[in-house]
Design an enzyme around this catalytic site. Structure first.
Site, short mmCIF file in Angstrom:
data_model
loop_
_atom_site.label_atom_id
_atom_site.label_comp_id
_atom_site.label_asym_id
_atom_site.label_seq_id
_atom_site.Cartn_x
_atom_site.Cartn_y
_atom_site.Cartn_z
CG ASP A 1 18.71 -27.58 -30.24
OD1 ASP A 1 17.92 -28.30 -30.91
OD2 ASP A 1 18.43 -26.42 -29.90
CG ASP B 1 6.04 -25.02 -42.49
OD1 ASP B 1 7.01 -25.80 -42.66
OD2 ASP B 1 5.32 -25.06 -41.49
CD GLU B 2 11.62 -27.56 -42.36
OE1 GLU B 2 12.82 -27.44 -42.62
OE2 GLU B 2 11.13 -28.57 -41.84
NE ARG C 1 15.66 -41.11 -32.86
CZ ARG C 1 16.62 -40.44 -32.25
NH1 ARG C 1 16.57 -39.12 -32.20
NH2 ARG C 1 17.63 -41.07 -31.69
CB ALA D 1 10.70 -37.05 -55.96
CB ALA E 1 15.27 -42.72 -57.06
CG PHE F 1 5.17 -39.51 -44.76
CD1 PHE F 1 4.07 -40.24 -44.31
CD2 PHE F 1 5.34 -38.21 -44.30
CE1 PHE F 1 3.15 -39.67 -43.43
CE2 PHE F 1 4.44 -37.64 -43.42
CZ PHE F 1 3.33 -38.36 -42.99
CB ILE F 2 3.59 -36.67 -48.29
CG1 ILE F 2 4.11 -36.23 -46.92
CG2 ILE F 2 2.32 -35.89 -48.65
CD1 ILE F 2 4.57 -34.78 -46.86
N GLY G 1 21.26 -24.82 -35.91
CA GLY G 1 20.37 -23.97 -36.71
C GLY G 1 18.89 -24.27 -36.54
P1 NAD Z 1 10.09 -38.85 -48.00
O1 NAD Z 1 11.53 -38.67 -47.72
O2 NAD Z 1 9.28 -39.75 -47.13
O3 NAD Z 1 9.89 -39.38 -49.49
C1 NAD Z 1 10.64 -38.90 -50.57
C2 NAD Z 1 10.46 -39.87 -51.74
O4 NAD Z 1 11.17 -39.31 -52.87
C3 NAD Z 1 11.04 -41.26 -51.49
O5 NAD Z 1 10.14 -42.24 -51.95
C4 NAD Z 1 12.32 -41.28 -52.31
O6 NAD Z 1 12.67 -42.57 -52.78
C5 NAD Z 1 11.97 -40.34 -53.46
N1 NAD Z 1 13.15 -39.72 -54.06
C6 NAD Z 1 14.16 -39.07 -53.40
N2 NAD Z 1 15.08 -38.65 -54.29
C7 NAD Z 1 14.63 -39.02 -55.53
C8 NAD Z 1 15.13 -38.85 -56.84
N3 NAD Z 1 16.30 -38.23 -57.07
N4 NAD Z 1 14.40 -39.33 -57.87
C9 NAD Z 1 13.23 -39.97 -57.64
N5 NAD Z 1 12.71 -40.17 -56.43
C10 NAD Z 1 13.41 -39.70 -55.38
O7 NAD Z 1 9.48 -37.39 -48.03
P2 NAD Z 1 8.04 -36.85 -47.58
O8 NAD Z 1 8.07 -36.52 -46.16
O9 NAD Z 1 6.99 -37.76 -48.12
O10 NAD Z 1 7.99 -35.46 -48.38
C11 NAD Z 1 7.43 -35.40 -49.70
C12 NAD Z 1 7.46 -33.96 -50.16
O11 NAD Z 1 6.70 -33.16 -49.28
C13 NAD Z 1 8.85 -33.33 -50.20
O12 NAD Z 1 8.94 -32.52 -51.34
C14 NAD Z 1 8.92 -32.51 -48.93
O13 NAD Z 1 9.80 -31.43 -49.08
C15 NAD Z 1 7.48 -32.07 -48.82
N6 NAD Z 1 7.00 -31.75 -47.46
C16 NAD Z 1 7.13 -32.66 -46.46
C17 NAD Z 1 6.59 -32.37 -45.20
C18 NAD Z 1 6.68 -33.36 -44.06
O14 NAD Z 1 6.26 -33.03 -42.95
N7 NAD Z 1 7.17 -34.58 -44.26
C19 NAD Z 1 5.97 -31.14 -44.98
C20 NAD Z 1 5.86 -30.23 -46.03
C21 NAD Z 1 6.37 -30.56 -47.27
O1 TDX Z 2 14.50 -37.29 -32.39
C1 TDX Z 2 14.09 -36.15 -32.63
N1 TDX Z 2 13.89 -35.28 -31.59
C2 TDX Z 2 13.44 -34.01 -31.77
O2 TDX Z 2 13.27 -33.27 -30.79
C3 TDX Z 2 13.81 -35.69 -33.97
C4 TDX Z 2 14.03 -36.62 -35.14
C5 TDX Z 2 13.34 -34.40 -34.13
N2 TDX Z 2 13.17 -33.59 -33.07
C6 TDX Z 2 12.58 -32.24 -33.27
C7 TDX Z 2 13.16 -31.40 -34.37
C8 TDX Z 2 11.99 -30.58 -34.83
O3 TDX Z 2 11.81 -29.45 -33.98
O4 TDX Z 2 11.22 -32.46 -33.65
C9 TDX Z 2 10.78 -31.51 -34.63
C10 TDX Z 2 10.37 -32.24 -35.90
O5 TDX Z 2 11.53 -32.81 -36.47
P1 TDX Z 2 11.50 -33.56 -37.89
O6 TDX Z 2 10.52 -34.67 -37.87
O7 TDX Z 2 12.91 -33.86 -38.29
O8 TDX Z 2 10.84 -32.45 -38.84
P2 TDX Z 2 11.26 -30.95 -39.26
O9 TDX Z 2 12.73 -30.74 -39.18
O10 TDX Z 2 10.35 -30.01 -38.54
O11 TDX Z 2 10.87 -31.01 -40.84
C11 TDX Z 2 9.66 -31.69 -41.25
O12 TDX Z 2 8.64 -30.77 -41.54
C12 TDX Z 2 8.78 -29.98 -42.69
C13 TDX Z 2 9.91 -32.58 -42.45
O13 TDX Z 2 10.96 -33.51 -42.15
C14 TDX Z 2 10.26 -31.78 -43.66
O14 TDX Z 2 10.41 -32.63 -44.82
C15 TDX Z 2 9.14 -30.81 -43.91
O15 TDX Z 2 9.48 -29.96 -44.96
#
Ligand code: NAD
Ligand code: TDX
Length: 331
Positions: free
Chosen positions: A269, A121-122, A190, A78, A34, A11-12, A272
């Site tokens: 819920d 931030d988690e 979702r 990744a 990967a 995604f990011i 944790g």
């Molecule tokens: P994502 O799950 O959408 O993407 C992860 C990517 O990493 C995928 O393309 C996957 O194929 C690749 N990957 C996973 N395991 C691998 C491996 N062993 N080797 C090579 N590639 C691999 O994740 P995202 O939401 O884009 O998050 C990206 C980064 O940002 C992560 O480090 C996550 O912790 C961080 N982050 C995410 C959020 C958020 O809200 N999504 C917020 C803060 C930080």
């Molecule tokens: O169906 C749902 N209903 C619901 O209430 C889902 C999937 C989640 N939730 C809640 C759980 C969380 O309070 O919504 C909030 C957001 O959930 P997620 O999208 O799973 O995110 P979160 O657990 O907050 O973590 C996200 O932000 C920090 C990213 O997935 C992480 O990769 C990032 O580090």
């Protein structure tokens, strides 16, 4: 600049590659990914001709060494990224988030390569709903889930490799991202795709948990500011003052899609479940002059709904398997 982007099909990472090709055309981008269930080469299709793609694992030390030896800068996105998956099966989180980061750090140490580490931030745990405090770079680490603890572990490896081995590293910890190309397992996509499919959105617990939403383009512009102007060895928190509780977000999705605002279900819920996240991004703003561009959450969410509506071919292949996993969890 030769830039190695790990996780660039996620995604990011894919949004980061799009932004880089658009705004930094002089940069040579190589993606290492990967292509796990969360990675999708389709996310890179619009920029496929402008980049090099290497399919491979960040725990593969020989491959990582070869790619790092050809890079000036590594940006490490990744990860295994979904909290619910980490509760069902923590092992891939330890493997990718900790061993994978270790493998990259050893390679950048050998080659003297600049390294930027993407984190969350988690790692700081959670805040009370009525606490006026926000996370700052001084907040102690206190992660709750297998996901966040492995991210915290990877951050600590980076800090140690910077201090003990002089690795040229920076770290950023960002709040919850939203925008295009986010996997349908995550909260906002979702619920949007549920509404498209005529399924009622699912809120965990009471829906009062708060997340600090930032548009993915703003996260990535901050990452670029850190690559260009960040001080080596420093940690920057990235956030855009986007605190919302989950119930308000679901009600807004329902309103923007023309549904009754109460057409959602409360489900069991998450164990944790962190209550609230909030980021104080003063350091990034004061030191590096960064500011977000997408401060209107309603507009950003409406654009994201439009994207998922127009790009069903991108998310449809993942939807049934994702909902089947949630059904097993009773959520
Ligand atoms: P994502 O799950 O959408 O993407 C992860 C990517 O990493 C995928 O393309 C996957 O194929 C690749 N990957 C996973 N395991 C691998 C491996 N062993 N080797 C090579 N590639 C691999 O994740 P995202 O939401 O884009 O998050 C990206 C980064 O940002 C992560 O480090 C996550 O912790 C961080 N982050 C995410 C959020 C958020 O809200 N999504 C917020 C803060 C930080
Ligand atoms: O169906 C749902 N209903 C619901 O209430 C889902 C999937 C989640 N939730 C809640 C759980 C969380 O309070 O919504 C909030 C957001 O959930 P997620 O999208 O799973 O995110 P979160 O657990 O907050 O973590 C996200 O932000 C920090 C990213 O997935 C992480 O990769 C990032 O580090």
């Amino acid at each position: 600049m030769r830039l190695l982007v790990t996780g660039g099909a996620g995604f990011i990472g894919s949004n980061f590659v799009h932004q880089t090709v658009r705004e930094h055309p002089e940069v040579e981008v190589t993606v290492l990914d990967a292509l796990t269930y969360a990675g999708d080469e389709k996310s890179l299709a619009p920029v496929a001709d402008a980049i090099t793609f290497a399919k491979g694992d960040i725990t593969d030390a020989d491959l990582v060494d070869e790619l790092v030896s050809d890079a000036d800068v590594v940006v490490h996105f990744a990860a295994e990224s979904h909290n619910d998956n980490s509760l069902s099966n923590p092992w891939p989180f330890v493997q990718t988030n900790i061993i994978g980061t270790f493998t990259l750090l050893e390679a950048v140490r050998r080659h003297g390569t600049r390294y930027h580490h993407i984190s969350t931030d988690e790692v700081y745990g959670d805040l009370e709903l009525d606490d006026p405090a926000k996370f700052t770079p001084e907040t102690p680490y206190n992660p709750s889930s297998p996901y966040s603890s492995t991210k915290a572990g990877s951050d600590l490896l980076v800090r140690a490799w910077a201090r003990s081995f002089g690795v040229q590293a920076t770290i950023s910890n960002c709040s919850n991202n939203y925008g295009p190309y986010q996997h349908v397992e995550k909260f906002i996509p979702r619920q949007i795709t549920n509404v498209i499919d005529g399924i009622r959105p699912k809120l965990y617990g009471t829906g009062e948990n708060v997340r600090d939403w930032i548009h993915v383009e703003d996260h990535n512009s901050a990452v670029w500011a850190i690559i260009e102007r960040g001080r080596i060895g420093e940690t920057y928190l990235i956030g855009a003052n986007g605190e919302q509780n989950n119930k308000d977000v679901v009600e807004l999705i329902l309103e923007l899609t023309g549904q009754p605002r109460d057409a959602y279900d409360l489900v069991s819920d998450r164990p944790g479940h962190d209550l609230r996240y909030a980021i104080d991004s003063f350091k990034l703003r004061d030191e590096l002059g960064w500011a977000p561009q997408y401060e209107n959450f309603r507009d950003g969410l409406a654009a994201t709904i439009d994207w998922y509506t127009a790009n069903e071919g991108w998310w449809r292949p993942q939807k049934d398997a994702t909902e089947a996993k949630y059904a097993q969890l009773g959520r």
